[in-house]
Design a protein around this motif. Structure first.
Motif, mmCIF file in Angstrom:
data_model
loop_
_atom_site.group_PDB
_atom_site.id
_atom_site.type_symbol
_atom_site.label_atom_id
_atom_site.label_comp_id
_atom_site.label_asym_id
_atom_site.label_seq_id
_atom_site.Cartn_x
_atom_site.Cartn_y
_atom_site.Cartn_z
ATOM 1 N N ALA A 268 0.836 -1.208 0.000
ATOM 2 C CA ALA A 268 0.000 0.000 0.000
ATOM 3 C C ALA A 268 0.866 1.252 0.000
ATOM 4 N N ILE A 269 1.913 1.252 0.804
ATOM 5 C CA ILE A 269 2.820 2.408 0.852
ATOM 6 C C ILE A 269 3.470 2.616 -0.514
ATOM 7 N N ALA A 270 3.856 1.520 -1.155
ATOM 8 C CA ALA A 270 4.460 1.616 -2.493
ATOM 9 C C ALA A 270 3.459 2.163 -3.512
ATOM 10 N N TYR B 278 -5.254 -0.602 1.497
ATOM 11 C CA TYR B 278 -5.517 -0.097 2.848
ATOM 12 C C TYR B 278 -6.891 -0.530 3.347
ATOM 13 N N ALA B 279 -7.873 -0.563 2.435
ATOM 14 C CA ALA B 279 -9.212 -1.003 2.846
ATOM 15 C C ALA B 279 -9.203 -2.454 3.285
ATOM 16 N N GLY B 280 -8.262 -3.253 2.743
ATOM 17 C CA GLY B 280 -8.189 -4.668 3.082
ATOM 18 C C GLY B 280 -7.420 -4.977 4.345
ATOM 19 N N LEU C 234 -5.796 5.791 3.786
ATOM 20 C CA LEU C 234 -7.004 5.309 3.109
ATOM 21 C C LEU C 234 -7.895 6.506 2.747
ATOM 22 N N ALA C 235 -8.032 7.431 3.676
ATOM 23 C CA ALA C 235 -8.825 8.640 3.403
ATOM 24 C C ALA C 235 -8.218 9.431 2.249
#
Length: 531
Positions: free
Chosen positions: A6-8, A22-24, A36-37
């Motif tokens: 996610a960061i990547a 991020y949602a997962g 996520l926001a």
């Protein structure tokens, strides 16, 4: 592993992948929730983003991270304002300020200055400049290059408001280089672009606006069209295209922004509708322009000066006069921001025969151009002053200013403005007795209008004038007395006087100068009319 992915994804601006990853996450931290926001924000899901930012704010508070909570509160303040929820935005800004009051000084205190400086820009540029330098200082002290760049950008905007235009534009260019090089957090990079384009629009710095709009369009290409900055970029691109005469593409860009920015940025939607109104008014689609200006107003944008100029194009001189006077009535506002209103007032006052007001407004535009070193405003000021001189019967002086205006519009690649000025040059030649030169200039202007797609704005003759009355209007505009007109048209002076009286009533003029201005504004020195 999922968190690292996610960061990547955020790093390469793949917001859909970042959102999904991020949602997962089943064990989202406050920082994860904030990212996520942010991902939802870039995907144009503003309501969802606001809800998730509020979750991040609560998580930060629960974990004891006041700095994280303050950042979430600031982003909530900005996001709420974008969707038109100003009261909620103010509430979140208040929460941010209270948190910062309990914390040691840090980078968060610099970011909190963002909205404060924006509010000061129009009312107190000195205070805005001081705050922008404090923002830079905080950025350097806490090793935050994004904050430093935001401070440089705001110093540039403040310098322009103070009249130090070259210094200010140099700072804005410096900030934009950093913004488009991926050195900064993407959200703030986009904010810098928006501010730069606002400055270019105020200054009518058409070359710089075009160059940075193209660069930012490339920067926005990987982003969803429903993202905030691609939508804003489309509005700015529409403004550039409108000036350059590509009206079809300008309207398409603005319509796309209207469609994609609903629920994302109410101000971008309002500006897009206004830009549609401008394109349609210039093209001669007066009914379409009326609709677009009304929609701009519904979304919160003052539809001036376009609406007042629309009333003039409709032949409603009294309504146009009242409309522009009301727009200029409130005190305050930046001198740059009021310059387009004064330009419109000069044009409308000429049509109404109020030469004193037309001259004063034209001079204000010219003086503002000098104060802010603006070539575009300078051309507008010279065109307005030239039109006034022409109506005063001072054709030689008018010609010099109109030629300067025309040359600048040519250099700035603004064909419609150049063609409008060319019509005034034709009128000046006619007043000087050079009919051949007048015909050449008018023909060149008409050819440009045809290329641009300007259409006749009225059926038949304007304002209900008869063919005979148009003949009289042309001779009045050429400077002939009633006696001379009577001789040329083989009429009695009494009949000519009656025609002149009827003309005054129909066009809303109170003097022969007003009739002259009406003739030039409505193309009556030839056979066609243009909006």
């Amino acid at each position: 592993m999922r968190r690292e992915q996610a960061i990547a994804a955020v790093g390469r601006r793949d917001w859909q992948a970042a959102y999904d990853l991020y949602a997962g996450l089943s064990d989202r931290t406050a920082d994860d929730t904030q990212r996520l926001a942010e991902s939802a924000w870039w995907l144009g899901r503003m309501d969802e983003s606001i809800r998730i930012y509020a979750d991040a704010y609560r998580q930060h508070l629960e974990s004891g991270s006041k700095s994280g909570a303050a950042r979430s509160a600031l982003l909530l303040a900005i996001s709420c304002r974008l969707v038109g929820e100003a009261a909620q935005g103010d509430g979140w800004l208040g929460r941010c300020a209270r948190l910062l009051d309990t914390m040691p000084e840090g980078a968060e205190h610099g970011y909190a200055l963002y909205l404060r400086i924006a509010a000061l820009m129009g009312s107190d540029p000195d205070a805005a400049l001081e705050s922008s330098r404090r923002m830079q200082d905080l950025g350097r002290r806490f090793a935050d290059p994004t904050l430093v760049c935001l401070g440089v950008y705001y110093e540039g905007r403040s310098s322009i408001k103070q009249g130090r235009v070259r210094d200010g534009l140099a700072l804005l260019d410096e900030a934009m280089l950093s913004a488009l090089s991926d050195e900064l957090a993407p959200m703030w990079a986009g904010a810098i672009y928006c501010g730069l384009m606002d400055a270019c629009h105020e200054l009518r710095d058409l070359r710089r606006a075009f160059e940075w709009t193209e660069a930012t369009r490339r920067w926005c290409e990987p982003l969803p069209l429903t993202s905030l900055y691609p939508g804003i970029c489309r509005v700015h691109r529409a403004q550039v295209l409108q000036t350059r005469g590509d009206w079809k593409q300008a309207e398409e860009e603005a319509l796309g922004a209207c469609r994609d920015m609903v629920g994302v940025d109410v101000w971008a939607v309002a500006d897009a509708h206004y830009e549609i109104g401008e394109v349609r008014r210039l093209r001669g689609d007066l009914a379409g322009a009326e609709t677009a200006y009304t929609q701009a107003n519904e979304f919160g944008r003052d539809p001036q000066p376009g609406l007042a100029l629309l009333r003039l194009a409709q032949g409603r001189v009294e309504a146009a006069t009242a409309s522009i006077a009301a727009a200029l009535a409130p005190e305050g506002g930046s001198r740059l921001g009021r310059a387009p209103l004064h330009a419109a007032q000069s044009e409308i006052a000429l049509a109404a025969g109020d030469l004193a007001l037309a001259e004063a407004s034209a001079q204000e535009v010219a003086d503002t151009a000098v104060a802010f070193e603006s070539a575009g405003l300078g051309a507008e000021g010279n065109r307005c002053r030239g039109a006034v001189l022409l109506a005063q019967g001072r054709a030689v002086e008018a010609m010099a200013l109109l030629r300067m205006a025309f040359n600048t519009w040519q250099e700035l690649d603004a064909p419609y403005d150049a063609a409008r000025t060319r019509l005034l040059i034709a009128a000046a030649y006619l007043a000087l007795g050079d009919a051949d030169a007048a015909t050449r200039e008018k023909s060149a202007a008409e050819a440009c209008f045809a290329r641009l797609g300007v259409v006749a704005t009225r059926e038949g003759l304007p304002k209900g004038l008869t063919a005979r009355e148009v003949e009289v209007v042309r001779l009045v505009a050429a400077g002939d007395s009633n006696r001379a007109i009577a001789e040329k048209l083989v009429l009695s002076e009494k009949t000519v006087a009656r025609h002149v009286s009827n003309i005054f009533g129909k066009v809303g003029a109170t003097s022969r100068s007003g009739v002259t201005a009406f003739a030039y504004d409505n193309g009556l020195m030839g056979t066609n009319t243009h909006g």
